[in-house]
Design an enzyme around this catalytic site. Structure first.
Site, PDB file in Angstrom:
ATOM      1  N   LYS A  56       0.841  -1.202   0.000  1.00 27.90           N
ATOM      2  CA  LYS A  56       0.000   0.000   0.000  1.00 27.90           C
ATOM      3  C   LYS A  56       0.874   1.249   0.000  1.00 27.90           C
ATOM      4  O   LYS A  56       0.592   2.224  -0.707  1.00 27.90           O
ATOM      5  CB  LYS A  56      -0.939  -0.010   1.218  1.00 27.90           C
ATOM      6  CG  LYS A  56      -2.071  -1.024   1.053  1.00 27.90           C
ATOM      7  CD  LYS A  56      -2.827  -1.330   2.341  1.00 27.90           C
ATOM      8  CE  LYS A  56      -3.810  -2.477   2.093  1.00 27.90           C
ATOM      9  NZ  LYS A  56      -4.389  -3.041   3.319  1.00 27.90           N
ATOM     10  N   GLN A  82      -4.967  -1.788   9.473  1.00 29.33           N
ATOM     11  CA  GLN A  82      -4.838  -3.118   8.883  1.00 29.33           C
ATOM     12  C   GLN A  82      -5.438  -4.179   9.815  1.00 29.33           C
ATOM     13  O   GLN A  82      -5.184  -4.186  11.014  1.00 29.33           O
ATOM     14  CB  GLN A  82      -3.352  -3.410   8.621  1.00 29.33           C
ATOM     15  CG  GLN A  82      -3.071  -4.678   7.852  1.00 29.33           C
ATOM     16  CD  GLN A  82      -3.554  -4.648   6.406  1.00 29.33           C
ATOM     17  OE1 GLN A  82      -3.657  -3.595   5.792  1.00 29.33           O
ATOM     18  NE2 GLN A  82      -3.851  -5.800   5.857  1.00 29.33           N
ATOM     19  N   ASP A 137     -11.376   2.360   3.579  1.00 27.65           N
ATOM     20  CA  ASP A 137     -11.621   0.917   3.540  1.00 27.65           C
ATOM     21  C   ASP A 137     -13.110   0.608   3.330  1.00 27.65           C
ATOM     22  O   ASP A 137     -13.475  -0.512   2.977  1.00 27.65           O
ATOM     23  CB  ASP A 137     -11.231   0.312   4.909  1.00 27.65           C
ATOM     24  CG  ASP A 137     -10.048  -0.620   4.820  1.00 27.65           C
ATOM     25  OD1 ASP A 137      -9.748  -1.115   3.719  1.00 27.65           O
ATOM     26  OD2 ASP A 137      -9.436  -0.857   5.879  1.00 27.65           O
TER      27      ASP A 137
HETATM   28  N1  GUN Z   1      -6.608  -7.122   5.847  1.00 25.73           N
HETATM   29  C1  GUN Z   1      -6.738  -7.840   4.700  1.00 25.73           C
HETATM   30  N2  GUN Z   1      -7.351  -7.087   3.762  1.00 25.73           N
HETATM   31  C2  GUN Z   1      -7.634  -5.908   4.313  1.00 25.73           C
HETATM   32  C3  GUN Z   1      -8.256  -4.709   3.844  1.00 25.73           C
HETATM   33  O1  GUN Z   1      -8.717  -4.591   2.693  1.00 25.73           O
HETATM   34  N3  GUN Z   1      -8.345  -3.693   4.729  1.00 25.73           N
HETATM   35  C4  GUN Z   1      -7.856  -3.788   5.986  1.00 25.73           C
HETATM   36  N4  GUN Z   1      -7.994  -2.730   6.795  1.00 25.73           N
HETATM   37  N5  GUN Z   1      -7.286  -4.863   6.461  1.00 25.73           N
HETATM   38  C5  GUN Z   1      -7.162  -5.914   5.624  1.00 25.73           C
END
Ligand code: GUN
Length: 282
Positions: free
Chosen positions: A54, A98, A121
């Protein structure tokens, strides 16, 4: 007939380039650079990889990227205080905590604390509700990526029979709402569905999101259907999706590969959401 392969890597790269162009325009016209804060608690190796991807994507499109790595012992109060701080910052337009979080932290409480206007998100109930009433603001990235793949592969959605296998809150349900917004006739299937094969055979658009290797069989596919396979399953034969790919490709008009289909779209949609969050402040 052999299906067109829907190239998620290429489509994701196209979207990131479009975002980068919009960022340059925003900087020229408004002097604003979108900023994304990513918070990682603990040392889960998969999460570390996702977070660094990211960060890389942010740099590539020209965003400011703020990364916070907190120890696995971080308390819920400490994490909530960090979210409060990020909510208040003018240079942070998007916040992503996350998941998964360590056991001592209630993830629901943390997600609720994120300002819905910074919730890139799309996990805050406010954004889930906005999607449910047909007025989406931030849609979570994987479902948004599924619909983007369908649109960019030229799939006709108006009036199409869309069948979604899987009813999870993170994929199946939001995909159903998005496809309903696109005027599909939507059916959501799950573990209690009677005669799943028969329902799938009616699908012009089939989205598989169950996490069971090759559960959707080739002879369940309608001739000319578009297939989006959200599954990523590790097996002795390597990564496979939820759809029997080779057999399905013989009948479908278009299909996503695994890997290289839906996977790369998630980050592209996160970049799009963060750009939108910055635009909303103008
Ligand atoms: N963990 C795995 N995929 C995601 C996601 O798309 N967003 C977040 N915040 N955590 C994750």
């Amino acid at each position: 007939m052999s299906a067109e392969i829907i190239d998620g890597k290429k489509i994701s790269a196209d979207i990131r380039q479009e975002v980068a162009a919009d960022v340059r325009k925003m900087q020229e016209e408004h002097g604003l650079t979108p900023g994304l804060a990513v918070v990682l608690v603990g040392e889960d190796p998969a999460s570390q990889v996702y977070v660094s991807n990211k960060e890389k994507a942010c740099k590539e499109v020209g965003f400011n990227s703020f990364k916070y790595e907190l120890s696995a012992e971080t308390s819920e109060e400490e994490l909530l205080a960090m979210v409060d701080e990020l909510n208040g910052r003018d240079d942070v337009h998007g916040i992503l905590v996350q998941l998964p979080l360590p056991d001592q932290i209630d993830a629901e409480k943390v997600l609720l604390r994120i300002d819905p206007d910074k919730d890139v998100d799309g996990f805050h109930p406010m954004n889930v509700g906005r999607l449910a009433v047909g007025a989406p603001v931030f849609v979570s990235c994987t479902p948004a990526g599924v619909v983007e793949l369908l649109k960019r592969s030229g799939t006709e959605l108006e009036g199409a029979n869309a069948v979604i296998v899987g009813r999870s809150n993170i994929v199946g349900k939001p995909v159903a709402l998005l496809l309903l917004d696109e005027n599909c006739t939507v059916t959501i299937c799950h573990s209690r569905t009677r005669d799943l094969a028969a329902v799938c055979r009616e699908a012009d658009v089939l989205v598989a999101a169950v996490g069971v290797p090759e559960m959707v069989k080739g002879d369940w596919i309608k001739e000319g259907a578009a297939i989006i396979d959200v599954g990523i399953n590790r097996t002795d034969d390597g990564l496979v999706g939820d759809v029997e790919y080779d057999a399905a490709s013989e009948k479908a008009a278009a299909i996503t590969p695994v890997p290289g289909g839906v996977g790369p779209m998630t980050i592209a949609m996160l970049m799009k959401n963060t750009l939108k969050a910055a635009e909303l402040t103008l």
